[in-house]
Scaffold this active site. Sequence first.
Site, PDB file in Angstrom:
ATOM      1  N   ARG A 154       0.856  -1.193   0.000  1.00 44.18           N
ATOM      2  CA  ARG A 154       0.000   0.000   0.000  1.00 44.18           C
ATOM      3  C   ARG A 154       0.881   1.228   0.000  1.00 44.18           C
ATOM      4  O   ARG A 154       1.825   1.304   0.779  1.00 44.18           O
ATOM      5  CB  ARG A 154      -0.845   0.069   1.283  1.00 44.18           C
ATOM      6  N   GLU A 155       0.547   2.198  -0.831  1.00 44.82           N
ATOM      7  CA  GLU A 155       1.272   3.465  -0.779  1.00 44.82           C
ATOM      8  C   GLU A 155       1.103   4.050   0.618  1.00 44.82           C
ATOM      9  O   GLU A 155       0.063   3.898   1.244  1.00 44.82           O
ATOM     10  CB  GLU A 155       0.725   4.430  -1.827  1.00 44.82           C
ATOM     11  N   LYS A 207      -4.789 -11.062  -7.406  1.00 42.03           N
ATOM     12  CA  LYS A 207      -4.587  -9.626  -7.149  1.00 42.03           C
ATOM     13  C   LYS A 207      -5.891  -8.848  -7.384  1.00 42.03           C
ATOM     14  O   LYS A 207      -6.283  -8.002  -6.573  1.00 42.03           O
ATOM     15  CB  LYS A 207      -3.467  -9.109  -8.061  1.00 42.03           C
ATOM     16  N   PHE A 252     -10.677  -1.371   6.408  1.00 39.65           N
ATOM     17  CA  PHE A 252     -11.473  -0.980   5.227  1.00 39.65           C
ATOM     18  C   PHE A 252     -12.953  -0.843   5.541  1.00 39.65           C
ATOM     19  O   PHE A 252     -13.809  -1.123   4.712  1.00 39.65           O
ATOM     20  CB  PHE A 252     -11.217  -1.935   4.050  1.00 39.65           C
ATOM     21  N   ALA A 255     -16.153   4.805   6.596  1.00 37.85           N
ATOM     22  CA  ALA A 255     -17.024   5.511   5.649  1.00 37.85           C
ATOM     23  C   ALA A 255     -16.341   6.798   5.211  1.00 37.85           C
ATOM     24  O   ALA A 255     -15.595   7.405   5.971  1.00 37.85           O
ATOM     25  CB  ALA A 255     -18.360   5.805   6.322  1.00 37.85           C
ATOM     26  N   CYS A 263      -5.148   2.296  -7.846  1.00 40.21           N
ATOM     27  CA  CYS A 263      -5.420   0.858  -8.017  1.00 40.21           C
ATOM     28  C   CYS A 263      -6.903   0.483  -8.007  1.00 40.21           C
ATOM     29  O   CYS A 263      -7.397  -0.067  -8.988  1.00 40.21           O
ATOM     30  CB  CYS A 263      -4.679   0.060  -6.956  1.00 40.21           C
ATOM     31  N   LYS A 324      -5.129   9.236  -0.382  1.00 37.56           N
ATOM     32  CA  LYS A 324      -5.020   8.831   1.022  1.00 37.56           C
ATOM     33  C   LYS A 324      -3.803   9.518   1.616  1.00 37.56           C
ATOM     34  O   LYS A 324      -3.006  10.093   0.870  1.00 37.56           O
ATOM     35  CB  LYS A 324      -4.959   7.320   1.157  1.00 37.56           C
TER      36      LYS A 324
END
Length: 447
Positions: A154-155, A207, A252, A255, A263, A324
């Site tokens: 994850r970045e 993936k 995850f 909200a 991605c 993000k």
Amino acid sequence: MRIAMLGSGYVGLVSGACFADFGHAVTCLDKDSDKIARLERGEMPIYEPGLQELVTANAAAGRLTFTTDVAAAVADADVVFIAVGTPSRRGDGHADLAYVYGAARELAAAVRGFTVVATKSTVPVGTGDEIQRLIAETNPAADVAVVANPEFLREGAAIEDFKRPDRIVIGTEDERARAAMTEVYRPLYLNQAPMLFTSRRTAELTKYAANAFLAMKVTFINEIADLCEAVDADVQGVAHAIGLDKRIGAKFLHAGPGFGGSCFPKDTRALVKTGHDFGSPLRLVEATVAINDQRKRGIVRKVIAACGGSVRGKRIGILGLTFKPNTDDMRDASSLSIIQALQDGGAEVSAYDPAGMEAARTMTEGVRFGSDPYDVAAGAAALVIVTEWNAFRALDFERLKETMAEPALVDLRNIYDPREVARHGFRYIGVGRPASLDGTTVADAAE
Ligand SMILES: NC(=O)c1ccc[n+]([C@@H]2O[C@H](COP(=O)([O-])OP(=O)(O)OC[C@H]3O[C@@H](n4cnc5c(N)ncnc54)[C@H](O)[C@@H]3O)[C@@H](O)[C@H]2O)c1
């Protein structure tokens, strides 16, 4: 092991630097000569916590080098990774494989001796077959095994993810390739990271299945958030309670304004296309894509409501632009749709982001970029938190109130307690908060 990394973007550069840190000899290649020149000067082309130190240390140790010369990178490599981009193809959402196939042709001409070609790029099922065919067509003498090795980092937490992965997936049925890939990942294997060997097609599909599932989870909690608003419940409470169920898991379930990034949007679209192509539609994923597209545009209604029904002629301050925190990646960021919708409604937008403003300048028009949250808030009828950078978690509300035209906070990431914000005299609008808390005013908070 001698490793060549074709593509030195978010995935290629992080993976290359981490492999070098394991002790392998890594050459990172990119066809963008500016990027390579910057890397050779010790400048990072992307923002990723810890990357500068990792690259500098391994370059200094002679384990990590950079080049634009494919032949130099590939000729002596035991494993050549393909880590180039696979954006959405215009029109049908299929993954655009032009960069992957381009890289395959280029490497085919340069390989010497047995070489593993491992695809880290996210590619649709069957792409490995086509890469193998292209290499054989370009260089019939090439002795290569094409492996699918999808990347799950994850970045923003990429180095940690790469070094401590939940699992490593390696799609190959070739024994020589299996041995080489085991050697490449041996340091992680010693750390107990499970290494899963599958068929190439299984690895390719894994993936997409992982990303689609996570995107569905985000979309599910977003819809529950909408229902919470309608029935006077709090999505934070629902998410916390269901997340404690191990079958569901807490991750995850936040909200917000809809998923974005480099991605999820493209990978869900590509998976939908694969489903159609193979006569096996993925209706849950189709719904996820449609709901999320709608949400990214519709969420702006919260800002309009916070401004009394219209934003025309009003200044709106945006906090956070990247998709993000802890990245400078602006690809498919929700902020872009939000800014456009606000401008369409006649608002004047000012914005601040700790890392994304350079990219955002090239992707937006008419936005005033501020120097910090308080600069952005000056004269604003509402302040909107779009990305939950840590820098926005402890805002000085007294200072904001002095400078804003109207004290209103639209918290699209639910990072504040509505009562606390209201105590400072702010109107608070969150996502999926009960009506009794949403739009909370000082008077309500005092009750
Ligand atoms: N970004 C992520 O968080 C992430 C996570 C997991 C998987 N992935 C997948 O990894 C792949 C790469 O993603 P990214 O975000 O690193 O992309 P990116 O756009 O940051 O980097 C791709 C790089 O490849 C270079 N390139 C293109 N063609 C080339 C060629 N023929 N030879 C050498 N270099 C070439 C480009 O110049 C660019 O620097 C994608 O398929 C993506 O879906 C990304």
